[in-house]
Design a protein around this motif. Structure first.
Motif, short mmCIF file in Angstrom:
data_model
loop_
_atom_site.label_atom_id
_atom_site.label_comp_id
_atom_site.label_asym_id
_atom_site.label_seq_id
_atom_site.Cartn_x
_atom_site.Cartn_y
_atom_site.Cartn_z
N SER A 51 14.06 -33.77 32.34
CA SER A 51 13.11 -32.85 32.57
C SER A 51 11.83 -33.09 31.69
O SER A 51 10.93 -32.45 31.26
N LEU A 53 8.32 -35.83 31.87
CA LEU A 53 6.95 -35.64 32.95
C LEU A 53 7.80 -36.08 34.25
O LEU A 53 7.42 -35.57 35.30
N ALA A 54 8.73 -37.31 34.34
CA ALA A 54 9.07 -37.52 35.65
C ALA A 54 10.22 -36.71 36.40
O ALA A 54 9.87 -36.20 37.52
N GLN A 75 18.18 -31.28 25.74
CA GLN A 75 17.48 -30.19 24.76
C GLN A 75 17.88 -28.90 25.12
O GLN A 75 18.25 -28.49 26.33
N HIS A 82 11.28 -35.58 25.52
CA HIS A 82 10.46 -36.65 25.05
C HIS A 82 9.02 -36.72 25.28
O HIS A 82 8.31 -36.98 24.43
N SER A 83 8.84 -36.71 26.66
CA SER A 83 7.07 -36.71 26.71
C SER A 83 6.45 -35.94 26.17
O SER A 83 5.00 -36.36 25.95
N GLY A 88 -1.81 -40.25 23.01
CA GLY A 88 -3.08 -40.78 23.41
C GLY A 88 -3.77 -40.45 24.73
O GLY A 88 -4.79 -40.11 24.57
N GLY A 89 -3.01 -40.64 25.64
CA GLY A 89 -3.69 -40.29 27.11
C GLY A 89 -3.18 -40.70 28.18
O GLY A 89 -2.02 -41.33 28.02
N MET A 201 24.58 -35.12 31.18
CA MET A 201 25.10 -35.76 32.16
C MET A 201 25.98 -37.06 31.54
O MET A 201 25.34 -37.76 30.79
N HIS A 416 8.86 -49.05 20.58
CA HIS A 416 8.10 -47.61 21.21
C HIS A 416 8.61 -47.37 22.73
O HIS A 416 8.31 -46.29 22.93
N TYR A 417 8.76 -48.35 23.33
CA TYR A 417 8.86 -48.18 24.96
C TYR A 417 9.49 -49.36 25.60
O TYR A 417 9.71 -50.43 24.99
N GLU A 440 10.42 -43.60 32.89
CA GLU A 440 10.64 -44.70 31.83
C GLU A 440 11.98 -45.52 32.21
O GLU A 440 12.20 -46.46 31.94
N ALA A 453 -1.24 -45.77 27.73
CA ALA A 453 -1.69 -44.50 28.53
C ALA A 453 -1.20 -44.43 30.35
O ALA A 453 -1.67 -44.09 31.06
N ALA A 455 2.27 -45.01 30.82
CA ALA A 455 3.65 -44.32 31.00
C ALA A 455 3.66 -43.09 31.77
O ALA A 455 4.22 -42.61 32.52
N LEU A 456 2.57 -42.02 31.09
CA LEU A 456 2.39 -40.69 31.62
C LEU A 456 2.07 -40.86 32.94
O LEU A 456 2.51 -40.09 33.66
#
Ligand code: FAD
Ligand code: FES
Lengths: 656, 253
Positions: A51, A53-54, A75, A82-83, A88-89, A201, A416-417, A440, A453, A455-456
């Motif tokens: 749940s 952003l994606a 959660q 985590h999103s 940053g943006g 899951m 970080h990613y 991700e 900016a 990934a979002l």
């Protein structure tokens, strides 16, 4: 698995990229894809795991379209994915600043930023839909920063000379996620989406060669159950926590995509991991995670270390200008402090390895560089800096006890990613038919390095604008829409998967050893960071490939998992995730060893030029490496998707 | 430093629960409060005892997962700070720290310090959104929004949904949480369109969940880690009054 050399085989990968000119592929594909009649959509069961952003964007949109959607997250609320932590943006090719931006330029920057290891067609589509994302979010009430004229403000971000980044103070991820969460909540309220929070899951169910459902554990009651579907979407985030210390939330894990891998969804490019240059340095062994200081700080902060190692223990203010080395400005005059993440991170590591790091000594080294705002404060005034970054400066002070208005921040790179992830085709479908992967969790758009900016942007592109089309096409092509075949959760594939999951859970509970899960995770993470972190060597990777199985064996003999399976048991949840990290870490190291070149976030010490810059090898490695599970104890099979560059010509990535 | 923890232990929703004491030895001032709990838990596991259950995820003060009452104050009472961002340098060697879950009828305890806050999600589901579907939205810059309004909306939108406001309130009222969402959306032209319907539906759900009334003591604002202002409650009351006067009824489910 073991560490024997992987064997390349003929490709089983069909990227399904539509024909035609790059700029028209997506429109053409949208026209050619099959549709599901609105009256029939309700008959299709869609599972969305995740749940963030994606996942939230996909679940909300699919619910709006009329599908019968179930959405899962571990959660207690979908809003906490985590999103939420992204600061940053988000990029978009809106060109509101009239500074020369365009879809083509965002596409070009992303391909180049990814060090030519991404699929062009996917990236082009991402750049195209980026503009719709901003429109969508504003309509949802996302409170982006605005100028006095009432229009949207933008700023520049690492790796770009344009101002194409939209932001909401230092909490852009939070606001975008709340926008998606609110849309999702509306669908839940309307009864179109059924939400399962605190539900993890633990496996994908495959029937007749297609993904047909999942096995989950209710984290409150401990009950393990099966859910059927016609299509399953994983939007389960990245695997950065294989390093133990990272900027990811504590719960981030690889379980969903790892278990899908074992059911036939190839895993691509796991060695592409991103190290972020601006994090708060480690302060001791107790550290549970690392905190990111948004990269936007690099717009106004200057990175420096003392020129002389002898000055490193001194108060920064006492070191005169002439004795400071502004590392990034010196090495990359045109990008300066805004050089891309991998480049900036390595520069910091280099000076610290030379003994010119700053801050306290941990494990015999000073691991930090200064990020200094003194000039910006002089130029713009403290108030302006406060307006831009107050929450970040506050956060820094809470953690370190230091005031960054008065003395420079200390920063150091941290994981970080993760660019790698489940291999997906142009439709975001994995090699397991009916299993789609977004955000991700997939490998798709960032190649070997992700720009800030983006990934979002990708998560929302996948969820709002891509999956809702491609999923419909899959369903319409594979099922009789008027009466799609339903499976019973009691049928053999579900029963088998359910008992396998129960068995693994019981196995963990029965070990009853002496060491905590946490201690194993910490040790594994340190191993992977030391040998497969910012700089990798053949020798180190081979050692790592010997060390991981040894520690993994100890884990399975000596871990202590308290409590039972039939209750709320965080220790058990954690043990399952760490068990998967143990297996996954081996694939990560295998991939890093096989990719005998440096590119983006994957830096092989053997491959650098005279100035220490990464040296790609396009002749031998211009492909995505998609690993296929061959069975426990067997070496994974390497499948290669060759990458062709029609629009952006292969060139050395230079930020000088 | 060495500390004593007095922690609420409760096996599940039906267990009555009780306080238990634990020694927290060799705690380093640079640790966060939750890292201190990690250390204590690690030692409990080593002794074969069950670790203290608590929620956390981001550990940066943004996800709203962490939720414990520390010495009687939600999140421990440092301005604008969640429990995960609270550092041990604020405590002294020898201190006893009392740690409890959120206590409110609408947030039943699941285990130890973990509570069920799904009531907040249901309040949002009742109206905390703008009713737009994906696609077909106008260009983002077609509606200018005064910067002051956008900034004020952002002040409210920062709410992390942790529930500290409810835990601090003697009536267990959720007014600060609900008014933050209503304030955020109502201040923007995109959200203002359905503000009356929103406020009526959200308030009805809030009452149905068993949250108490607001008696304006301000304890919620004092503990809010995002320092959301009580002014949003006044704003919401105005919006609610207008909607009532116009005869708005909650949508039936
Ligand atoms: C500190 C930080 C700052 C960042 N800042 C930026 C930024 O400024 N700009 C930018 O573009 N990107 C940024 N990023 C990256 C970006 O935030 C992430 O890449 C992105 O949010 C990932 O979104 P997602 O939807 O793919 O996954 P996530 O948000 O990670 O969501 C994963 C979801 O999957 C669920 N899940 C996972 N496994 C399971 C399972 N087994 N069972 C059930 N549910 C499961 C989780 O509950 C969660 O809901 C930042 C990242 C970090 C760490
Ligand atoms: S753990 Fe996310 S706010 Fe504390």
């Amino acid at each position: 698995m073991n560490a024997e050399a992987p064997k390349p085989v003929n490709s089983k990968l069909n990227s399904a990229v539509p024909s035609g000119p790059m700029a028209q592929k997506w429109d053409k594909h949208k026209f050619e894809m099959k549709l599901v009649n609105p009256a029939n959509k309700r008959k299709f069961e869609v599972i969305v795991v995740g749940s963030g952003l994606a996942g939230a964007a996909a679940a909300a949109t699919l619910g709006e379209q009329g599908y019968n959607v179930k959405c899962f997250c571990f959660q207690d609320s979908p809003r906490r994915a985590h999103s939420i932590a992204a600061q940053g943006g988000i990029n978009a090719a809106k060109n509101y600043k009239n500074d020369g931006d365009s879809v083509h330029r965002l596409f070009y920057d992303t391909i180049k930023g990814g060090d030519f290891r991404a699929r062009e067609a996917n990236v082009h589509r991402l750049a195209q839909v980026s503009v719709n994302i901003i429109d969508q979010c504003v309509a949802q009430g996302v409170p982006f920063a605005r100028e006095y004229g009432g229009l949207l403000d933008t700023r520049s971000f690492g790796g770009s000379q344009l101002q194409r980044t939209f932001y909401a103070r230092g909490q852009t991820g939070q606001q975008l996620l709340l926008g998606a969460y609110q849309s999702l909540s509306r669908q839940i309220g309307l009864g179109n989406v059924k939400m399962f929070p605190r539900t993890e899951m633990l496996d994908v169910v495959v029937a007749n060669g297609k993904a047909r459902g999942i096995i989950v554990r209710d984290l409150v009651s401990g009950e393990i159950s099966a859910h059927t579907a016609h299509v399953v979407v994983l939007a389960t985030g990245g695997y950065g926590n294989v390093f133990f210390l990272s900027t990811n939330a504590k719960g981030c894990n690889v379980t969903a995509t790892w278990r899908a891998y074992k059911k036939g969804a190839f895993f691509a490019n796991p060695c592409y991991t991103q190290i972020h240059p601006t994090c708060i340095p480690v302060s001791g062994d107790h550290q549970s995670k690392l905190t990111l200081m948004s990269e936007s700080l690099r717009n106004d902060g200057r990175v420096w270390v003392p020129k002389n190692a002898a000055d490193c223990g001194k108060a920064p203010a006492s070191i005169p200008e002439a004795d400071r080395d502004y590392v990034l400005e010196r090495k990359y005059p045109s990008f300066g402090n805004l050089a891309p993440r991998d480049v900036s991170s390595r520069a910091a590591k280099e000076v610290c390895d030379e003994g010119r790091g700053v801050g306290p000594i941990v494990d015999g080294k000073r691991l930090g560089v200064y990020l200094d705002f003194a000039d910006a404060i002089k130029r713009l005034g403290e108030n302006k800096i406060r307006e831009r970054y107050a929450n970040l400066f506050d956060m820094y002070e809470r953690i370190t006890g230091e005031n960054a208005y008065q003395q420079p921040m200390r920063i150091y790179p941290a994981v970080h990613y993760t660019m790698g992830g489940t291999w997906v085709d142009y439709n975001l479908m994995s090699t397991l038919p009916g299993l789609f992967v977004a955000g991700e969790a997939n490998f798709s758009d960032h190649g070997a390095n992700r720009l800030g900016a983006s990934a979002l942007m990708q998560g929302l592109a996948d969820g709002y604008f891509i999956l809702p089309y491609t999923l419909g096409n899959y369903l319409a092509s594979n099922y009789a829409a008027a009466n799609p075949e339903k499976l019973s959760a009691d049928s053999a594939p579900f029963r088998d998967a359910l008992s396998a999951v129960k068995e693994q859970t019981n196995r963990l509970l029965k070990i009853n050893g002496k060491r905590s899960v946490l201690s194993f995770h910490r040790q594994l993470g340190k191993m992977v960071w030391d040998k497969c972190g910012m700089a990798r060597t053949e020798k180190g990777l081979k050692e790592l490939l010997r060390e991981i199985p040894t520690l993994r064996e100890e884990f399975w003999q000596n871990v202590k998992v308290t409590g039972t399976g039939e209750e709320f048991n965080q220790d058990l949840e954690y043990a399952g995730r760490v068990a998967d990290f143990f297996e996954f870490a081996e694939l990560l190291a295998t991939d890093a060893l096989h990719r005998d070149e440096s590119c983006g976030g994957h830096f092989r010490v053997e491959h650098q030029d005279d100035e220490g810059e990464a040296k790609r090898n396009d002749d031998d490695f211009c492909y995505a490496a998609a690993w296929e599970y061959a069975g426990d104890g067997k070496a994974p099979i390497l499948n290669k998707e060759p990458l062709e560059f029609e629009e952006v010509h292969l060139a050395k990535r230079s930020y000088k | 430093m060495n500390l004593t923890l007095t922690v609420w232990r409760q096996k599940n929703a039906s267990d009555p629960g009780r306080f238990e004491n634990y020694a927290a030895k060799d705690i380093i001032p640079d640790m966060s409060f939750l890292e201190m709990l990690d250390v204590v838990n690690d030692r409990l596991v080593a002794e074969g005892r069950e670790p203290i259950a608590f929620d956390s995820d981001c550990r940066e003060g943004i996800c709203g997962a962490c939720s414990c009452v520390i010495n009687g104050v939600p999140h421990g009472g440092h301005r604008g700070t969640t429990a995960c961002q609270l550092h041990m340098r604020h405590f002294k060697d020898g201190d006893t720290i009392v740690i409890e879950p959120w206590r409110a009828k609408a947030f039943p305890v699941i285990r130890d310090l973990v509570t069920d806050r799904s009531a907040f999600d249901r309040v949002i589901q009742a109206g905390g959104f703008v009713s737009v579907n994906t696609g077909g939205t106008p260009d983002a810059n077609c509606l200018p929004v005064p910067k002051e309004n956008a900034d004020l909306a952002m002040d409210a939108a920062q709410c992390i949904g942790c529930g500290a406001c409810v835990a601090a309130c003697k009536n267990a009222s959720a007014m600060l949480f609900v008014s933050a969402k209503i304030g955020h959306l109502g201040l923007l032209p995109q959200g203002a369109v359905e503000q009356e319907r929103r406020v009526i539906n959200m308030v009805a759900q809030m009452d149905a969940e068993g949250f108490g009334n607001c008696t304006v003591t301000g304890s919620c604002e004092a503990v809010c880690p995002k320092e959301i202002s009580l002014n949003f409650i006044s704003r919401m009351n105005r919006d609610y009054a207008v909607a009532l006067l116009k005869g708005r009824q909650p949508d039936r489910k």
